[in-house]
Design an enzyme around this catalytic site. Structure first.
Site, PDB file in Angstrom:
ATOM      1  N   SER A 127       0.889  -1.411   0.134  1.00  0.00           N
ATOM      2  CA  SER A 127       0.137  -0.371   0.246  1.00  0.00           C
ATOM      3  C   SER A 127       1.310   1.576   0.027  1.00  0.00           C
ATOM      4  O   SER A 127       0.101   2.465  -0.101  1.00  0.00           O
ATOM      5  CB  SER A 127      -1.019   0.057   0.953  1.00  0.00           C
ATOM      6  OG  SER A 127       0.088  -0.081   2.276  1.00  0.00           O
TER       7      SER A 127
ATOM      8  N   LYS B  87       1.634   4.084   7.513  1.00  0.00           N
ATOM      9  CA  LYS B  87       0.764   4.448   6.000  1.00  0.00           C
ATOM     10  C   LYS B  87       1.030   5.963   6.773  1.00  0.00           C
ATOM     11  O   LYS B  87       1.507   6.852   7.917  1.00  0.00           O
ATOM     12  CB  LYS B  87      -1.132   4.724   7.004  1.00  0.00           C
ATOM     13  CG  LYS B  87      -1.476   3.585   6.456  1.00  0.00           C
ATOM     14  CD  LYS B  87      -1.452   3.169   5.203  1.00  0.00           C
ATOM     15  CE  LYS B  87      -2.243   2.104   4.289  1.00  0.00           C
ATOM     16  NZ  LYS B  87      -1.679   0.593   5.416  1.00  0.00           N
TER      17      LYS B  87
END
Length: 233
Positions: free
Chosen positions: A154, A192
């Protein structure tokens, strides 16, 4: 090796079975561990089953059997000085140094690799000191540091690939745009980019195939900030 939440759940189930002869319900487990949803309990149960500590008995409701207990009365992660969020579980203990980061020579430092972090859908962090990695001193700054192995894709547009080793500086705050280790609901960790939007916290992927996830401020805890990356070819 159990995470703290896995250990807490295992001991709660064991005590309830000893007291009543019946394992607790998922709702009771959720309340006892102060989790926000039963999905977290499902994940913990599955992890305990995979590690051989419990067994689900077929065709019976609320039927769990304790197969074994840890050797120690406290979770092995609690004996480590290192990456142990207050649950994964929680937050790094400020009074403890990261496992023993040690100078390799005057130009480098050996850091412990404290487990795996998800760069994808959040997965439970693995709290164990496995291998070490030697990093150049210029990659480090003030404070404690540790390393994590990356699992998932991701963050590929930020140059972070599956299998990379990321260097994390331990800290509990971060700025908008920082790439952080974030603990979600005291049980899952992910790597993230942090975005703060009013009273909400967004954990933003660097891959259009992954959605940005938005949480209330009480659901996310910062555990560290990305300061470096090591890749082996």
């Amino acid at each position: 090796m159990l995470t703290r939440k896995q250990f807490e759940l295992l001991m709660f189930i064991n005590e309830r079975i000893k007291e009543s002869g019946v394992s607790p319900s998922f709702d009771e487990m959720k309340v006892a561990l102060d989790l926000k949803s039963k999905s977290g309990i499902h994940r913990l149960i599955t992890a305990l089953e995979e590690r051989g500590f419990i067994r689900r008995l077929p065709h019976r409701a609320r039927a769990l059997e304790i197969i074994k207990l840890p050797e120690s009365a406290s979770p092995s992660v609690a004996r480590q000085k290192g990456f142990q969020p207050s649950v994964i579980e929680g937050s790094l203990n400020k009074s403890e140094a990261i496992v023993e980061a040690a100078p390799a020579n005057e130009n480098s430092m050996t850091l412990p690799i404290m487990g795996t972090i998800a760069a994808g859908v959040p997965i439970e962090a693995i709290q164990e000191h496995g291998n070490d990695v030697t990093v150049p001193m210029e990659m480090l700054s003030n404070g404690e540091h540790f390393a994590l192995e990356v699992s998932g894709e991701s963050m590929i547009e930020a140059g972070i690939l599956d299998g990379d080793t990321v260097i994390i500086r331990q800290q509990e705050t971060a700025n908008n745009g920082d790439i952080v280790v974030a603990l979600i609901d005291e049980e899952e960790a992910t790597l993230k980019r942090l975005r703060k939007k009013g009273d909400s916290i967004a954990l933003e992927a660097a891959n259009p195939a992954f959605e940005t996830r938005i949480f209330g401020p009480d659901r996310v805890r910062i555990q560290g900030k990305l300061v470096g990356l090591i890749r082996r070819y």
